[in-house]
Design a protein around this motif. Structure first.
Motif, PDB file in Angstrom:
ATOM      1  N   GLY A   1       0.816  -1.214   0.000  1.00 30.84           N
ATOM      2  CA  GLY A   1       0.000   0.000   0.000  1.00 30.84           C
ATOM      3  C   GLY A   1       0.845   1.259   0.000  1.00 30.84           C
ATOM      4  N   VAL A   2       1.864   1.296   0.846  1.00 28.84           N
ATOM      5  CA  VAL A   2       2.746   2.464   0.896  1.00 28.84           C
ATOM      6  C   VAL A   2       3.528   2.598  -0.407  1.00 28.84           C
ATOM      7  N   ALA A   3       4.050   1.480  -0.921  1.00 24.98           N
ATOM      8  CA  ALA A   3       4.825   1.528  -2.165  1.00 24.98           C
ATOM      9  C   ALA A   3       3.967   2.021  -3.335  1.00 24.98           C
ATOM     10  N   LEU A   4       2.763   1.489  -3.453  1.00 27.33           N
ATOM     11  CA  LEU A   4       1.884   1.911  -4.545  1.00 27.33           C
ATOM     12  C   LEU A   4       1.430   3.355  -4.362  1.00 27.33           C
ATOM     13  N   GLY A   5       1.150   3.745  -3.110  1.00 27.90           N
ATOM     14  CA  GLY A   5       0.718   5.117  -2.859  1.00 27.90           C
ATOM     15  C   GLY A   5       1.801   6.137  -3.159  1.00 27.90           C
ATOM     16  N   VAL A   6       3.013   5.835  -2.745  1.00 30.76           N
ATOM     17  CA  VAL A   6       4.142   6.735  -3.024  1.00 30.76           C
ATOM     18  C   VAL A   6       4.388   6.820  -4.526  1.00 30.76           C
ATOM     19  N   THR A   7       4.334   5.688  -5.209  1.00 29.77           N
ATOM     20  CA  THR A   7       4.542   5.678  -6.658  1.00 29.77           C
ATOM     21  C   THR A   7       3.470   6.491  -7.373  1.00 29.77           C
ATOM     22  N   ALA A   8       2.218   6.288  -6.999  1.00 31.62           N
ATOM     23  CA  ALA A   8       1.129   7.019  -7.640  1.00 31.62           C
ATOM     24  C   ALA A   8       1.221   8.515  -7.365  1.00 31.62           C
TER      25      ALA A   8
ATOM     26  N   LYS B   1      -1.421  12.018   0.389  1.00 30.49           N
ATOM     27  CA  LYS B   1      -0.399  12.692   1.182  1.00 30.49           C
ATOM     28  C   LYS B   1       0.847  12.944   0.348  1.00 30.49           C
ATOM     29  N   MET B   2       1.192  12.003  -0.528  1.00 25.96           N
ATOM     30  CA  MET B   2       2.374  12.163  -1.378  1.00 25.96           C
ATOM     31  C   MET B   2       2.171  13.284  -2.394  1.00 25.96           C
ATOM     32  N   VAL B   3       0.965  13.425  -2.919  1.00 22.30           N
ATOM     33  CA  VAL B   3       0.667  14.535  -3.838  1.00 22.30           C
ATOM     34  C   VAL B   3       0.834  15.867  -3.121  1.00 22.30           C
ATOM     35  N   GLU B   4       0.363  15.926  -1.877  1.00 24.33           N
ATOM     36  CA  GLU B   4       0.519  17.149  -1.087  1.00 24.33           C
ATOM     37  C   GLU B   4       1.989  17.461  -0.836  1.00 24.33           C
ATOM     38  N   VAL B   5       2.774  16.420  -0.547  1.00 24.96           N
ATOM     39  CA  VAL B   5       4.198  16.621  -0.303  1.00 24.96           C
ATOM     40  C   VAL B   5       4.907  17.091  -1.568  1.00 24.96           C
TER      41      VAL B   5
ATOM     42  N   LEU C   1      14.313   9.640  -8.103  1.00 22.29           N
ATOM     43  CA  LEU C   1      14.098   8.757  -6.970  1.00 22.29           C
ATOM     44  C   LEU C   1      14.695   9.313  -5.685  1.00 22.29           C
ATOM     45  N   ALA C   2      15.841   9.970  -5.780  1.00 19.88           N
ATOM     46  CA  ALA C   2      16.478  10.526  -4.584  1.00 19.88           C
ATOM     47  C   ALA C   2      15.583  11.566  -3.932  1.00 19.88           C
ATOM     48  N   LEU C   3      14.887  12.359  -4.730  1.00 17.26           N
ATOM     49  CA  LEU C   3      13.987  13.379  -4.195  1.00 17.26           C
ATOM     50  C   LEU C   3      12.827  12.730  -3.444  1.00 17.26           C
ATOM     51  N   VAL C   4      12.268  11.666  -4.018  1.00 15.72           N
ATOM     52  CA  VAL C   4      11.131  10.990  -3.393  1.00 15.72           C
ATOM     53  C   VAL C   4      11.546  10.306  -2.103  1.00 15.72           C
ATOM     54  N   VAL C   5      12.685   9.611  -2.136  1.00 12.15           N
ATOM     55  CA  VAL C   5      13.131   8.868  -0.964  1.00 12.15           C
ATOM     56  C   VAL C   5      13.559   9.810   0.158  1.00 12.15           C
ATOM     57  N   ARG C   6      14.283  10.854  -0.181  1.00 10.96           N
ATOM     58  CA  ARG C   6      14.841  11.727   0.842  1.00 10.96           C
ATOM     59  C   ARG C   6      13.798  12.624   1.484  1.00 10.96           C
ATOM     60  N   HIS C   7      12.867  13.137   0.689  1.00  5.03           N
ATOM     61  CA  HIS C   7      11.892  14.092   1.222  1.00  5.03           C
ATOM     62  C   HIS C   7      10.473  13.533   1.253  1.00  5.03           C
ATOM     63  N   GLY C   8      10.132  12.728   0.267  1.00  3.56           N
ATOM     64  CA  GLY C   8       8.771  12.231   0.208  1.00  3.56           C
ATOM     65  C   GLY C   8       8.458  11.206   1.275  1.00  3.56           C
ATOM     66  N   LEU C   9       9.275  10.148   1.369  1.00  3.91           N
ATOM     67  CA  LEU C   9       9.023   9.085   2.333  1.00  3.91           C
ATOM     68  C   LEU C   9       9.049   9.585   3.764  1.00  3.91           C
ATOM     69  N   ARG C  10       9.954  10.496   4.057  1.00  2.00           N
ATOM     70  CA  ARG C  10      10.050  11.011   5.417  1.00  2.00           C
ATOM     71  C   ARG C  10       8.771  11.720   5.839  1.00  2.00           C
ATOM     72  N   ASN C  11       8.144  12.402   4.908  1.00  2.00           N
ATOM     73  CA  ASN C  11       6.965  13.189   5.260  1.00  2.00           C
ATOM     74  C   ASN C  11       5.662  12.408   5.182  1.00  2.00           C
TER      75      ASN C  11
END
Length: 331
Positions: free
Chosen positions: A120-127, A215-219, A236-246
């Motif tokens: 769920g988290v992986a698909l949500g972050v990807t979407a 939440k990822m769209v908002e971030v 990917l570095a942008l998503v992992v470093r800032h997206g996942l944390r938030n």
């Protein structure tokens, strides 16, 4: 540490009060059931051939005619001492039956919970990171389709496809038919648990993925993301470093609150696969008017759900200490 202990103590008090309310609600609903325990479990024909003395003994055994307040207070007093009574159907201690059935369900529930959370988290972050693109549309379409599909219907489809048509997996039960307990291997149990766990995880993915996506769209549209892009970060570095944390805090909330969905879904899924777990025992207890067993299952499962919510609250403090200190002062 002091703040965390205070916070946990207040949560445990609330949990105890909620369990009391849940047990009372389940008792009243079960007592209001139109099912006659004697006709349900003995049968009208058998009752017609019994004497009044025999019927009176059966009524006393099933608690027919005993005042509700007396029955509940008696059960509550015993439960507070660790005695949840004896199952009227199985003639065994309630905690013993729950322990056996929970042991069967634990692996399925844990696997479904972990798999649904990770996917769920992986698909949500990807979407969310690929908003408006083809992967986003496919993920949203899958989530909306699964959200509108009843768990038992999905279970039937998986059973038909993997067991009936392809013959890859067993058609039901927790162990192969005809084998003794000492001859059942771990591989046999794993093979029988695949379809129930897969069904529960597929139904649990949708809500987690959709909420994580929002939440990822908002971030991704936030000011600090714009600043990170201006510094040259991308991909990917942008998503992992800032997206996942938030999205970590919302992900923790969704993951632990999904415990209730997984347990609730197991009731229907275990019926489809004839899996002898806690969900199937709850259905049997409800249809058979086995009040001690149903109350025990209700309280134990409610405690598991509340424990999941408590774990989420405590993990908040690990991720963000400001939340821990604020919760300790304000709740």
């Amino acid at each position: 540490m002091k703040h965390r202990l205070q916070f946990a103590g207040k949560k445990l008090i609330r949990m105890a009060l909620l369990l009391l309310g849940v047990s009372l609600a389940a008792f009243l609903l079960m007592s209001a059931s139109p099912l006659d325990p004697l006709q349900t479990n003995v049968g009208q024909t058998a009752l017609g051939s019994m004497s009044q003395e025999q019927i009176g003994k059966l009524e006393a055994y099933w608690g027919v005619g005993t005042p509700l307040a007396e029955r509940y207070l008696g059960w509550l007093a015993d439960a507070l001492h660790g005695d949840f009574g004896t199952s009227l159907l199985y003639r065994q201690p309630v905690l013993q039956i729950i322990g056996q059935r929970l042991a069967n369900s634990a692996g399925v529930l844990a696997a479904a919970w972990l798999l649904s959370g990770l996917l769920g988290v992986a698909l949500g972050v990807t979407a969310g990171a690929l908003r408006g693109r083809l992967p986003d549309k496919l993920i949203r379409g899958y989530c909306l389709l699964i959200s509108s599909t009843p768990a038992f219907w999905l279970a039937l489809l998986l059973l038909l496809f993997f067991s009936v048509w392809l013959g890859w997996l067993p058609i039901g039960l927790a162990v192969p038919i005809g084998l003794t307990a000492d001859s059942v291997t771990l591989a046999d149990r794993f093979q029988h648990a695949i379809l129930p766990a897969l069904t529960l995880s597929m139904t649990g993915v949708a809500s987690i993925a959709l909420h994580t996506r929002e939440k990822m769209v908002e971030v991704m549209t936030s000011d600090y993301m714009l600043f990170a892009r201006a510094r040259g970060e991308s991909g990917l570095a942008l998503v992992v470093r800032h997206g996942l944390r938030n999205v970590a805090l919302p992900a923790i909330t969704l993951q632990f609150t999904s415990v209730s969905e997984i347990i609730g879904g197991s009731v229907l899924v275990e019926q489809v696969f004839s899996y002898p777990g806690l969900g199937q025992a709850a259905v049997t207890a409800g249809l058979g008017s086995d009040l001690p067993l149903l109350l025990g299952i209700t309280v134990i499962t409610a405690a598991i759900v509340f424990a999941g919510n408590l774990a989420a609250d405590l993990l908040y403090g690990v991720v963000d200490p400001k939340i821990r200190r604020g919760a300790a002062r304000g709740t």
